[in-house]
Motif scaffolding. Sequence first.
Motif, PDB file in Angstrom:
ATOM      1  N   LEU A  61      -1.452   2.629   0.807  1.00 11.25           N
ATOM      2  CA  LEU A  61      -0.840   3.319  -0.320  1.00 11.25           C
ATOM      3  C   LEU A  61      -1.152   4.803  -0.225  1.00 11.25           C
ATOM      4  O   LEU A  61      -2.266   5.183   0.145  1.00 11.25           O
ATOM      5  N   THR A  62      -0.195   5.649  -0.553  1.00 14.57           N
ATOM      6  CA  THR A  62      -0.430   7.084  -0.642  1.00 14.57           C
ATOM      7  C   THR A  62      -0.471   7.461  -2.120  1.00 14.57           C
ATOM      8  O   THR A  62       0.510   7.261  -2.836  1.00 14.57           O
ATOM      9  N   MET A  63      -1.615   7.964  -2.574  1.00 13.18           N
ATOM     10  CA  MET A  63      -1.797   8.352  -3.974  1.00 13.18           C
ATOM     11  C   MET A  63      -1.546   9.847  -4.114  1.00 13.18           C
ATOM     12  O   MET A  63      -2.143  10.652  -3.396  1.00 13.18           O
ATOM     13  N   GLU A  64      -0.675  10.185  -5.044  1.00 15.17           N
ATOM     14  CA  GLU A  64      -0.200  11.556  -5.171  1.00 15.17           C
ATOM     15  C   GLU A  64      -0.815  12.264  -6.376  1.00 15.17           C
ATOM     16  O   GLU A  64      -1.104  11.637  -7.400  1.00 15.17           O
ATOM     17  N   PRO A  65      -1.009  13.581  -6.276  1.00 16.45           N
ATOM     18  CA  PRO A  65      -1.506  14.368  -7.408  1.00 16.45           C
ATOM     19  C   PRO A  65      -0.568  14.264  -8.607  1.00 16.45           C
ATOM     20  O   PRO A  65       0.658  14.186  -8.451  1.00 16.45           O
ATOM     21  N   GLY A  66      -1.149  14.241  -9.785  1.00 18.31           N
ATOM     22  CA  GLY A  66      -0.358  14.199 -11.002  1.00 18.31           C
ATOM     23  C   GLY A  66       0.199  12.835 -11.343  1.00 18.31           C
ATOM     24  O   GLY A  66       1.017  12.711 -12.256  1.00 18.31           O
ATOM     25  N   ARG A  67      -0.246  11.799 -10.625  1.00 22.64           N
ATOM     26  CA  ARG A  67       0.283  10.455 -10.842  1.00 22.64           C
ATOM     27  C   ARG A  67      -0.838   9.488 -11.215  1.00 22.64           C
ATOM     28  O   ARG A  67      -1.976   9.622 -10.761  1.00 22.64           O
ATOM     29  N   LEU A  68      -0.476   8.487 -12.016  1.00 15.99           N
ATOM     30  CA  LEU A  68      -1.387   7.405 -12.365  1.00 15.99           C
ATOM     31  C   LEU A  68      -1.104   6.205 -11.473  1.00 15.99           C
ATOM     32  O   LEU A  68       0.027   5.705 -11.436  1.00 15.99           O
ATOM     33  N   HIS A  69      -2.133   5.749 -10.768  1.00 17.70           N
ATOM     34  CA  HIS A  69      -2.035   4.589  -9.889  1.00 17.70           C
ATOM     35  C   HIS A  69      -2.955   3.516 -10.470  1.00 17.70           C
ATOM     36  O   HIS A  69      -4.165   3.732 -10.595  1.00 17.70           O
ATOM     37  N   VAL A  70      -2.390   2.380 -10.826  1.00 14.65           N
ATOM     38  CA  VAL A  70      -3.158   1.326 -11.485  1.00 14.65           C
ATOM     39  C   VAL A  70      -3.283   0.123 -10.556  1.00 14.65           C
ATOM     40  O   VAL A  70      -2.293  -0.337  -9.978  1.00 14.65           O
ATOM     41  N   PHE A  71      -4.517  -0.365 -10.425  1.00 14.33           N
ATOM     42  CA  PHE A  71      -4.814  -1.520  -9.585  1.00 14.33           C
ATOM     43  C   PHE A  71      -5.262  -2.655 -10.501  1.00 14.33           C
ATOM     44  O   PHE A  71      -6.262  -2.535 -11.209  1.00 14.33           O
ATOM     45  N   THR A  72      -4.504  -3.744 -10.499  1.00 11.44           N
ATOM     46  CA  THR A  72      -4.786  -4.877 -11.371  1.00 11.44           C
ATOM     47  C   THR A  72      -5.248  -6.067 -10.546  1.00 11.44           C
ATOM     48  O   THR A  72      -5.220  -6.044  -9.311  1.00 11.44           O
ATOM     49  N   GLY A  73      -5.614  -7.128 -11.249  1.00  7.58           N
ATOM     50  CA  GLY A  73      -6.017  -8.349 -10.567  1.00  7.58           C
ATOM     51  C   GLY A  73      -7.044  -9.110 -11.379  1.00  7.58           C
ATOM     52  O   GLY A  73      -7.764  -8.529 -12.191  1.00  7.58           O
ATOM     53  N   VAL A  74      -7.123 -10.403 -11.138  1.00  4.84           N
ATOM     54  CA  VAL A  74      -8.102 -11.237 -11.829  1.00  4.84           C
ATOM     55  C   VAL A  74      -9.504 -10.847 -11.397  1.00  4.84           C
ATOM     56  O   VAL A  74      -9.700 -10.105 -10.426  1.00  4.84           O
ATOM     57  N   ASP A  75     -10.507 -11.316 -12.137  1.00  3.58           N
ATOM     58  CA  ASP A  75     -11.894 -11.083 -11.749  1.00  3.58           C
ATOM     59  C   ASP A  75     -12.099 -11.554 -10.310  1.00  3.58           C
ATOM     60  O   ASP A  75     -11.685 -12.653  -9.931  1.00  3.58           O
ATOM     61  N   GLY A  76     -12.724 -10.716  -9.511  1.00  2.00           N
ATOM     62  CA  GLY A  76     -12.980 -11.069  -8.125  1.00  2.00           C
ATOM     63  C   GLY A  76     -11.888 -10.646  -7.174  1.00  2.00           C
ATOM     64  O   GLY A  76     -12.008 -10.858  -5.952  1.00  2.00           O
ATOM     65  N   ALA A  77     -10.827 -10.029  -7.699  1.00  2.00           N
ATOM     66  CA  ALA A  77      -9.730  -9.601  -6.821  1.00  2.00           C
ATOM     67  C   ALA A  77     -10.082  -8.354  -6.023  1.00  2.00           C
ATOM     68  O   ALA A  77      -9.429  -8.052  -5.025  1.00  2.00           O
ATOM     69  N   ALA A 231      -6.819   4.018 -11.565  1.00  2.00           N
ATOM     70  CA  ALA A 231      -7.440   3.217 -12.618  1.00  2.00           C
ATOM     71  C   ALA A 231      -7.437   1.751 -12.212  1.00  2.00           C
ATOM     72  O   ALA A 231      -6.395   1.198 -11.867  1.00  2.00           O
ATOM     73  N   MET A 232      -8.623   1.143 -12.244  1.00  2.00           N
ATOM     74  CA  MET A 232      -8.761  -0.281 -11.967  1.00  2.00           C
ATOM     75  C   MET A 232      -8.807  -0.995 -13.313  1.00  2.00           C
ATOM     76  O   MET A 232      -9.808  -0.919 -14.037  1.00  2.00           O
ATOM     77  N   SER A 233      -7.724  -1.658 -13.676  1.00  4.95           N
ATOM     78  CA  SER A 233      -7.633  -2.173 -15.037  1.00  4.95           C
ATOM     79  C   SER A 233      -6.498  -3.174 -15.182  1.00  4.95           C
ATOM     80  O   SER A 233      -5.479  -3.080 -14.492  1.00  4.95           O
ATOM     81  N   LEU A 238      -1.819   0.756 -19.617  1.00  2.00           N
ATOM     82  CA  LEU A 238      -1.960   1.521 -18.373  1.00  2.00           C
ATOM     83  C   LEU A 238      -0.959   1.032 -17.326  1.00  2.00           C
ATOM     84  O   LEU A 238      -0.373   1.832 -16.591  1.00  2.00           O
ATOM     85  N   ALA A 239      -0.774  -0.277 -17.253  1.00  2.00           N
ATOM     86  CA  ALA A 239       0.198  -0.820 -16.293  1.00  2.00           C
ATOM     87  C   ALA A 239       1.594  -0.290 -16.575  1.00  2.00           C
ATOM     88  O   ALA A 239       2.330   0.070 -15.652  1.00  2.00           O
ATOM     89  N   LYS A 240       1.944  -0.224 -17.848  1.00  2.00           N
ATOM     90  CA  LYS A 240       3.271   0.255 -18.223  1.00  2.00           C
ATOM     91  C   LYS A 240       3.457   1.722 -17.863  1.00  2.00           C
ATOM     92  O   LYS A 240       4.551   2.155 -17.490  1.00  2.00           O
ATOM     93  N   GLY A 241       2.387   2.514 -17.955  1.00  2.00           N
ATOM     94  CA  GLY A 241       2.486   3.936 -17.677  1.00  2.00           C
ATOM     95  C   GLY A 241       2.226   4.324 -16.238  1.00  2.00           C
ATOM     96  O   GLY A 241       2.243   5.508 -15.899  1.00  2.00           O
ATOM     97  N   ALA A 242       1.979   3.334 -15.372  1.00  2.00           N
ATOM     98  CA  ALA A 242       1.618   3.634 -13.984  1.00  2.00           C
ATOM     99  C   ALA A 242       2.805   4.125 -13.171  1.00  2.00           C
ATOM    100  O   ALA A 242       3.924   3.621 -13.311  1.00  2.00           O
ATOM    101  N   TRP A 243       2.556   5.099 -12.325  1.00  2.00           N
ATOM    102  CA  TRP A 243       3.556   5.526 -11.343  1.00  2.00           C
ATOM    103  C   TRP A 243       3.678   4.456 -10.262  1.00  2.00           C
ATOM    104  O   TRP A 243       4.774   4.130  -9.803  1.00  2.00           O
ATOM    105  N   VAL A 244       2.530   3.901  -9.860  1.00  2.00           N
ATOM    106  CA  VAL A 244       2.481   2.794  -8.905  1.00  2.00           C
ATOM    107  C   VAL A 244       1.526   1.748  -9.466  1.00  2.00           C
ATOM    108  O   VAL A 244       0.437   2.077  -9.924  1.00  2.00           O
TER     109      VAL A 244
END
Length: 274
Positions: A61-77, A231-233, A238-244
Motif C-alpha cells: 500500500l502507498t500511504m499519501e500525505p493528507g489522507r486517512l488510511h484505516v486498517f481494520t480486522g478482528v482481534d489478532g489480525a 489508524a488501526m481501528s 473512521l472506516a467511513k471517512g477513510a481514503w483507503v
Amino acid sequence: ARAMLLRAESAGLALEQGLDGRLERDQGMKPGHGLSGTVELDRVSFQHEGAEQELFRDLSLTMEPGRLHVFTGVDGAGKTTLARLLARLLSPTSGAIRAGGVNIQQYAASWWNSQLMYLPEAPQFIPGSLQDNLLLGNPFMNEQDLAGIVNEAGLAPFLYATPLGLHLPIMDRGMSLPFGVRKRLALARALAANGPLCILDEPTEGLDMKGRAMVYGLIQRACSQGRIVAAMSNDPVLAKGAWVLVDLASDQSLSGPGVGVSSKTNDGEREQDI
C-alpha cells in the motif's frame, strides 16, 4: 540532563517496553529535513517467532500525505503489529516499509522517532510529572504550545480540577489515572511530537461520545495539515471517512467503507466523565 533524557525517550516509543527497555543504537541516516512524500508498504509480511503461520503476508500500500488510511480486522489480525512495524518497534519478516523512497530501517532511530506522532494501544508513562510525560514528544516545547496541546487533547478539564495541574505526579505507569485521562494524556504526548506520520492504534477505543468526537477532530486536522494518518481501528466512523480501508483479516484486500467493522472495549474499561 533532563532534556537529554526526554529527547532519548522522544515520541514515547521506548515507553511501551518500560524504562528498562534497551534503546536502539542511534546509527543510520539523519536527513537535514523532515519526512516528505509517501510511506510505502512493499509486500510486507510478518510472522511472530514460534508461530505456525504469518500474521499477514505481502501487504502492499502507498500511504499519501493528507489522507486517512484505516486498517481494520478482528482481534489478532495484526493491527497493533502493523502499528509497531510503522513505528519501527518491530521489523518485517519480509518486504520493506519505505518513507521518502528509503527503507525506514536505514534511518537513525532518533530521526525516525522525530517524524512520528505515535499513539500505542496501551500507552505507558514514565515516573515524573504529567508535564514530564507530555514533553517526551518534544522536550523544548514552550508553555504556550503545551497549553494548546492540553486543550486540543481535552486534558484541560481534568487539570483544572487537580490542584497540582501539570505537576501532578505520575505513578505506576499511569495506571492510577482514570482511563479517559490516560487516553487523553497519550494523545497529547503524540500531538507534542508533531511528526508528519501519524500512527494511531485504537484511538477511539473505550472513549465516550465526546472523546471520540475529539479524536475525529484531531484526525481531520492532521489530514488538513498534510500528515500521513494510519489508524488501526474497527471504528465505523473512521472506516467511513477513510481514503483507503484495509481489512487485515481478508487477505489485505482494499475495499470500501463498512468492511470488517466491529467494536470492542479495552479490557472492559470505558471512559468515565473527567
